[in-house]
Design a protein around this motif. Structure first.
Motif, PDB file in Angstrom:
ATOM      1  N   LEU A   1       0.831  -1.205   0.000  1.00  0.00           N
ATOM      2  CA  LEU A   1       0.000   0.000   0.000  1.00  0.00           C
ATOM      3  C   LEU A   1       0.866   1.256   0.000  1.00  0.00           C
ATOM      4  N   ALA A   2       1.970   1.233   0.720  1.00  0.00           N
ATOM      5  CA  ALA A   2       2.855   2.393   0.801  1.00  0.00           C
ATOM      6  C   ALA A   2       3.740   2.543  -0.427  1.00  0.00           C
ATOM      7  N   CYS A   3       3.949   1.441  -1.154  1.00  0.00           N
ATOM      8  CA  CYS A   3       4.897   1.467  -2.272  1.00  0.00           C
ATOM      9  C   CYS A   3       4.381   0.628  -3.444  1.00  0.00           C
ATOM     10  N   PRO A   4       3.298   1.063  -4.095  1.00  0.00           N
ATOM     11  CA  PRO A   4       2.786   0.316  -5.244  1.00  0.00           C
ATOM     12  C   PRO A   4       3.477   0.737  -6.541  1.00  0.00           C
ATOM     13  N   SER A   5       3.525  -0.175  -7.495  1.00  0.00           N
ATOM     14  CA  SER A   5       4.021   0.191  -8.819  1.00  0.00           C
ATOM     15  C   SER A   5       2.870   0.572  -9.742  1.00  0.00           C
ATOM     16  N   ASP A   6       1.682   0.092  -9.426  1.00  0.00           N
ATOM     17  CA  ASP A   6       0.508   0.371 -10.247  1.00  0.00           C
ATOM     18  C   ASP A   6      -0.724   0.307  -9.352  1.00  0.00           C
ATOM     19  N   VAL A   7      -1.657   1.220  -9.561  1.00  0.00           N
ATOM     20  CA  VAL A   7      -2.847   1.315  -8.721  1.00  0.00           C
ATOM     21  C   VAL A   7      -4.078   1.390  -9.611  1.00  0.00           C
ATOM     22  N   ARG A   8      -5.066   0.546  -9.331  1.00  0.00           N
ATOM     23  CA  ARG A   8      -6.282   0.535 -10.145  1.00  0.00           C
ATOM     24  C   ARG A   8      -7.499   0.557  -9.236  1.00  0.00           C
ATOM     25  N   LEU A   9      -8.440   1.433  -9.557  1.00  0.00           N
ATOM     26  CA  LEU A   9      -9.632   1.621  -8.737  1.00  0.00           C
ATOM     27  C   LEU A   9     -10.880   1.373  -9.568  1.00  0.00           C
ATOM     28  N   VAL A  10     -11.760   0.538  -9.045  1.00  0.00           N
ATOM     29  CA  VAL A  10     -13.053   0.273  -9.679  1.00  0.00           C
ATOM     30  C   VAL A  10     -14.131   0.678  -8.684  1.00  0.00           C
ATOM     31  N   VAL A  11     -15.104   1.467  -9.157  1.00  0.00           N
ATOM     32  CA  VAL A  11     -16.173   1.973  -8.298  1.00  0.00           C
ATOM     33  C   VAL A  11     -17.510   1.468  -8.810  1.00  0.00           C
ATOM     34  N   ASP A  12     -18.367   1.046  -7.902  1.00  0.00           N
ATOM     35  CA  ASP A  12     -19.704   0.562  -8.266  1.00  0.00           C
ATOM     36  C   ASP A  12     -20.463   1.583  -9.108  1.00  0.00           C
TER      37      ASP A  12
END
Length: 201
Positions: free
Chosen positions: A25-36
């Motif tokens: 969580l503190a050091c991601p290489s890629d972040v993806r968010l999906v929202v309802d």
């Protein structure tokens, strides 16, 4: 949104998977968010207009007040956040790990950008599930559900991911600055992920 519950870490060694998950969580290489109910929560946003950092083990986003994410937070929509590990060297086995977090979005107030006076919304993700996945072969493959109490424990603030990201930030941004007399740990937003469907960048 449904998740494979994986192996529950509650009856095994809780601290190790919790520390690994918190570091991602503190050091991601890629972040993806999906929202309802939203096809692409980042639509119309450039990378510089959507940021994420972690505070006390919880993802916190910052976006323009009229962004789809801000509206979704006002509605209290459910969300699924997937983070790919940025720990270690690129190409290392550690980079294959992922952390999946689910929860509900909440608008946590307004903030003003220091450089341009833009009004932005702080968006919290209230967690209800954390799943750590470490791909491998045979017994080395594991999907571990991490208890939230362990994942958000204050003792994990100075985790490996935080220290790696702080070191990278110092090396990249402050090489030519004189060293201060006293150094204190500080928070730094994780590297923005690649924009795409469900990516907070």
């Amino acid at each position: 949104m449904s998740l494979d519950p994986g192996i529950h870490a509650g009856r095994t060694d809780v601290q190790r998977p919790a520390a690994a998950a918190r570091s991602i969580l503190a050091c991601p290489s890629d972040v993806r968010l999906v929202v309802d109910g939203i096809d692409d929560v980042t639509e119309g946003l450039a990378d510089a207009h959507l940021e994420m950092q972690e505070q006390e083990g919880r993802p916190v986003f910052s976006c323009p007040a009229d962004a789809a994410l801000a509206i979704a937070a006002t509605d209290g929509r459910g969300a699924l956040l997937t983070l790919h590990s940025g720990l270690g060297r690129p190409g290392s086995a550690e980079r294959a790990a992922t952390l999946t977090l689910s929860g509900r979005l909440e608008a946590a107030g307004l903030e003003e950008c220091e450089c341009c006076s833009e009004v932005r919304v702080r968006v919290l993700l209230h967690l209800d599930f954390a799943l750590l996945a470490r791909p491998g072969h045979g017994p080395d493959e594991a999907r571990i559900r991490v208890p939230l109490a362990a994942f958000t424990a204050p003792g994990l603030e100075l985790n490996r991911g935080f220290l790696q990201r702080s070191t990278e930030h110092a090396n990249q941004c402050h090489q030519d600055e004189p060293a201060p007399r006293h150094r204190h740990p500080h928070r730094h937003p994780p590297r923005r992920g690649h924009r795409g469907p469900g990516s907070p960048a």
